[in-house]
Design a protein around this motif. Sequence first.
Motif, mmCIF file in Angstrom:
data_model
loop_
_atom_site.group_PDB
_atom_site.id
_atom_site.type_symbol
_atom_site.label_atom_id
_atom_site.label_comp_id
_atom_site.label_asym_id
_atom_site.label_seq_id
_atom_site.Cartn_x
_atom_site.Cartn_y
_atom_site.Cartn_z
ATOM 1 N N VAL A 27 10.697 56.712 -24.586
ATOM 2 C CA VAL A 27 10.939 58.180 -24.871
ATOM 3 C C VAL A 27 11.467 58.640 -23.431
ATOM 4 C CG1 VAL A 27 10.459 60.313 -25.755
ATOM 5 C CG2 VAL A 27 9.870 58.137 -27.207
ATOM 6 N N HIS A 38 12.009 66.566 -23.970
ATOM 7 C CA HIS A 38 11.000 65.751 -24.539
ATOM 8 C C HIS A 38 11.160 66.101 -26.211
ATOM 9 C CE1 HIS A 38 7.706 62.754 -25.634
ATOM 10 N NE2 HIS A 38 7.251 63.619 -26.527
ATOM 11 N N GLN A 42 12.443 63.900 -29.171
ATOM 12 C CA GLN A 42 11.882 63.433 -30.703
ATOM 13 C C GLN A 42 12.448 63.935 -31.815
ATOM 14 O OE1 GLN A 42 9.390 61.479 -30.855
ATOM 15 N NE2 GLN A 42 7.822 61.593 -28.950
ATOM 16 N N ASN A 43 13.251 65.012 -31.797
ATOM 17 C CA ASN A 43 13.682 65.674 -33.159
ATOM 18 C C ASN A 43 15.050 64.656 -33.389
ATOM 19 O OD1 ASN A 43 12.151 67.648 -33.267
ATOM 20 N ND2 ASN A 43 13.459 69.265 -32.317
ATOM 21 N N LYS A 46 13.447 61.487 -34.978
ATOM 22 C CA LYS A 46 12.892 61.698 -36.065
ATOM 23 C C LYS A 46 14.446 61.569 -36.924
ATOM 24 C CE LYS A 46 8.983 64.117 -35.154
ATOM 25 N NZ LYS A 46 7.995 65.242 -35.015
#
Length: 215
Positions: A27, A38, A42-43, A46
């Motif tokens: 990541v 960050h 992450q969004n 997902k």
Amino acid sequence: MAVRKPHGTVLSFIEAYWRKHQNSPTVREITTGTARSHGSIQNSLKWLERNQYITRRKRTSRGIKVVNFEAYDIPPTELSELEGIPIRGEIAAGYCHEPATEDHGYLNIEYNGRKPNDYVLKISGDSMVGAGIPDGAYVGIRPVADDYQPGPGEIVAVYVEGQGATLKHFFQKESVVVLEAANPKYEPLIFDLDDCELRVQGTHIFTHWQSTALS
């Protein structure tokens, strides 16, 4: 469903990273490579996972896999010609310690049996010297499935929850696991799986000494 631009940028980066390194990016590497936050990364991850563009394995920093990605089909003989094998940090050859997992460049050797997810760890300690693995050597590690069962005496990288990781000979009888050193000054490490969580992270595939890491 079309991949919207923010998520498509992340997906393209993951694919490009794999083509170059034959491994999934972390990541942090995606964040740096796409110049996004960050939370934004992450969004996107997902969203990509929810819409079945990628899958993600838990408890590993390089567990992202693109669904139906043709580059995963590169034959192992071609992988051996790539420049270096990624060094993923250090592992204790002594008592368990929390592993150092930052990337440290590449090991500049040719290994004909290489597979896409193989990586290298630097040995810290002398408990495996009798197996030809001295302090400061580099060992090749091949990741294994969560349900992998090592053979008696197989050398594996093991993570013990709350204690850390180590490289040892693996033995198991029912719920009791014994991690044996290859140096008589170290006592075996004994764990009962009913009382602790222990994961085999990978198998030892080669040892390289006095190597040169690539930046």
